[in-house]
Design an enzyme around this catalytic site. Sequence first.
Site, PDB file in Angstrom:
ATOM      1  N   ALA A 109       0.874  -1.171   0.000  1.00  0.00           N
ATOM      2  CA  ALA A 109       0.000   0.000   0.000  1.00  0.00           C
ATOM      3  C   ALA A 109       0.909   1.218   0.000  1.00  0.00           C
ATOM      4  CB  ALA A 109      -0.863  -0.015   1.255  1.00  0.00           C
ATOM      5  N   GLY A 119       0.465  -4.923   1.023  1.00  0.00           N
ATOM      6  CA  GLY A 119      -0.749  -4.923   0.192  1.00  0.00           C
ATOM      7  C   GLY A 119      -0.534  -5.610  -1.150  1.00  0.00           C
ATOM      8  N   GLU A 176      -0.924  -9.209  -0.399  1.00  0.00           N
ATOM      9  CA  GLU A 176      -2.353  -9.389  -0.097  1.00  0.00           C
ATOM     10  C   GLU A 176      -3.185  -9.390  -1.385  1.00  0.00           C
ATOM     11  OE1 GLU A 176      -2.213  -6.164   2.873  1.00  0.00           O
ATOM     12  OE2 GLU A 176      -3.225  -7.561   4.219  1.00  0.00           O
ATOM     13  N   GLU A 235       4.433  -5.334   7.392  1.00  0.00           N
ATOM     14  CA  GLU A 235       3.687  -4.281   8.115  1.00  0.00           C
ATOM     15  C   GLU A 235       4.158  -4.048   9.550  1.00  0.00           C
ATOM     16  OE1 GLU A 235       2.355  -6.427   6.058  1.00  0.00           O
ATOM     17  OE2 GLU A 235       0.855  -5.433   4.794  1.00  0.00           O
TER      18      GLU A 235
HETATM   19  N1  COA Z   1       4.620   3.029  -0.633  1.00  0.00           N
HETATM   20  C1  COA Z   1       5.039   4.178  -1.194  1.00  0.00           C
HETATM   21  N2  COA Z   1       6.143   4.287  -1.936  1.00  0.00           N
HETATM   22  C2  COA Z   1       6.869   3.177  -2.114  1.00  0.00           C
HETATM   23  C3  COA Z   1       6.504   1.931  -1.571  1.00  0.00           C
HETATM   24  C4  COA Z   1       5.325   1.880  -0.801  1.00  0.00           C
HETATM   25  N3  COA Z   1       4.889   0.755  -0.255  1.00  0.00           N
HETATM   26  N4  COA Z   1       7.427   1.008  -1.917  1.00  0.00           N
HETATM   27  C5  COA Z   1       8.350   1.657  -2.672  1.00  0.00           C
HETATM   28  N5  COA Z   1       8.005   2.951  -2.795  1.00  0.00           N
HETATM   29  C6  COA Z   1       8.721   4.011  -3.527  1.00  0.00           C
HETATM   30  C7  COA Z   1       9.947   4.514  -2.782  1.00  0.00           C
HETATM   31  O1  COA Z   1       9.588   5.468  -1.815  1.00  0.00           O
HETATM   32  C8  COA Z   1      10.770   5.070  -3.902  1.00  0.00           C
HETATM   33  O2  COA Z   1      10.229   6.323  -4.267  1.00  0.00           O
HETATM   34  P1  COA Z   1      11.215   7.594  -4.577  1.00  0.00           P
HETATM   35  O3  COA Z   1      12.093   7.137  -5.700  1.00  0.00           O
HETATM   36  O4  COA Z   1      10.267   8.687  -4.950  1.00  0.00           O
HETATM   37  O5  COA Z   1      11.977   7.821  -3.314  1.00  0.00           O
HETATM   38  C9  COA Z   1      10.481   4.121  -5.064  1.00  0.00           C
HETATM   39  O6  COA Z   1       9.257   3.486  -4.733  1.00  0.00           O
HETATM   40  C10 COA Z   1      11.543   3.065  -5.252  1.00  0.00           C
HETATM   41  O7  COA Z   1      11.712   2.367  -4.029  1.00  0.00           O
HETATM   42  P2  COA Z   1      13.121   2.188  -3.271  1.00  0.00           P
HETATM   43  O8  COA Z   1      12.860   1.972  -1.816  1.00  0.00           O
HETATM   44  O9  COA Z   1      14.062   3.303  -3.635  1.00  0.00           O
HETATM   45  O10 COA Z   1      13.647   0.839  -3.964  1.00  0.00           O
HETATM   46  P3  COA Z   1      14.683  -0.198  -3.347  1.00  0.00           P
HETATM   47  O11 COA Z   1      15.068  -1.102  -4.462  1.00  0.00           O
HETATM   48  O12 COA Z   1      15.769   0.500  -2.600  1.00  0.00           O
HETATM   49  O13 COA Z   1      13.848  -1.050  -2.263  1.00  0.00           O
HETATM   50  C11 COA Z   1      11.914  -2.222  -1.437  1.00  0.00           C
HETATM   51  C12 COA Z   1      12.775  -1.866  -2.650  1.00  0.00           C
HETATM   52  C13 COA Z   1      10.678  -2.950  -1.964  1.00  0.00           C
HETATM   53  C14 COA Z   1      12.696  -3.144  -0.492  1.00  0.00           C
HETATM   54  C15 COA Z   1      11.501  -0.930  -0.694  1.00  0.00           C
HETATM   55  O14 COA Z   1      10.952  -0.019  -1.621  1.00  0.00           O
HETATM   56  C16 COA Z   1      10.490  -1.123   0.412  1.00  0.00           C
HETATM   57  O15 COA Z   1      10.838  -1.629   1.472  1.00  0.00           O
HETATM   58  N6  COA Z   1       9.220  -0.693   0.179  1.00  0.00           N
HETATM   59  C17 COA Z   1       8.179  -0.726   1.185  1.00  0.00           C
HETATM   60  C18 COA Z   1       7.672  -2.115   1.378  1.00  0.00           C
HETATM   61  C19 COA Z   1       6.622  -2.132   2.473  1.00  0.00           C
HETATM   62  O16 COA Z   1       6.907  -1.933   3.633  1.00  0.00           O
HETATM   63  N7  COA Z   1       5.392  -2.404   2.065  1.00  0.00           N
HETATM   64  C20 COA Z   1       4.283  -2.558   2.971  1.00  0.00           C
HETATM   65  C21 COA Z   1       3.489  -1.339   3.034  1.00  0.00           C
HETATM   66  S1  COA Z   1       2.167  -1.530   4.186  1.00  0.00           S
END
Ligand code: COA
Length: 260
Positions: free
Chosen positions: A66, A112, A115, A135
């Site tokens: 999400a 999400g 999910e 989460e």
């Molecule tokens: N919500 C909002 N933005 C998100 C996102 C999310 N769940 N997941 C990734 N993004 C965005 C990042 O903020 C980043 O945006 P920016 O370039 O404007 O800063 C872009 O997507 C790329 O992500 P980034 O974190 O730079 O890539 P990465 O390869 O370093 O890491 C992940 C990849 C998937 C490990 C990391 O993005 C992450 O941990 N995301 C969140 C996962 C999460 O906790 N999801 C559950 C949400 S309830």
Amino acid sequence: MKYNNIIVQEERTLATVTINRPNKLNALNKDTIQELHDAFKSLDKDKATKVVILTGSGEKAFVAGADISEFSNFSVKKGGKLAAKGQKKLFDFIENLSTPVIAAINGFALGGGLELAMACHFRVASDNARMGLPEVSLGVIPGYGGTQRLPQLIGKGRAMEMIMTAGMIDANNALHYGLVNHVVSQEELLSTCVKLANKISNNSSVAISHAIKAVNAGFKHDSNGYAAEIEAFGACFGTADFKEGTTAFLEKRKADFPGE
Ligand code: COA
């Protein structure tokens, strides 16, 4: 219909829905959830569409969760509403669709995103995919059905471990757990799903919609799966597809289902 966050492609009996926010790793914001709802609703109504494949754009992510930027300042009330609305509009909606939906997990499926994949009827992953429910690392819990569907799919102990550690599992582990049905290379992901979709399309779409109902009924606490199966089984006898399927078998020919 015009969409800004998703792409819908239709080819004969198959539709492919691609979540298209690659710069945000296809994170599910409010607008994307609404567009997915609208797209699935209209595809389900379209009798020509027999199977839908759901995937993410780019090579990195199916859906990374999400959109955290949308809810980081929410109150208790708004948090509850977010989960309730999302479940109704998208996750329960897909699970209970009459049209089968295959998740093609092409990369990260987190929070999400996992999910969403779990709300689909089954899942195929590419070998680079990584899945998890992170989460609790954000101080919240899965709110789009993850605490229910993950234990249904992989068992309570494994689900508890995944949820509590907030860790990710790779595609092979997901296969071993039964979270995904097949693991293939990224290049073969969509073609594998298309092959499965074509096999499904040869069968009675009406009977399949009854089967979805009966299977889902067994996982709801307010319904009896066996009773739902009896009802759905009986209903099939009133359909033109049943008449065609059984007649074709007896006439030793391939069935040509009218879809009614
Ligand atoms: N919500 C909002 N933005 C998100 C996102 C999310 N769940 N997941 C990734 N993004 C965005 C990042 O903020 C980043 O945006 P920016 O370039 O404007 O800063 C872009 O997507 C790329 O992500 P980034 O974190 O730079 O890539 P990465 O390869 O370093 O890491 C992940 C990849 C998937 C490990 C990391 O993005 C992450 O941990 N995301 C969140 C996962 C999460 O906790 N999801 C559950 C949400 S309830």
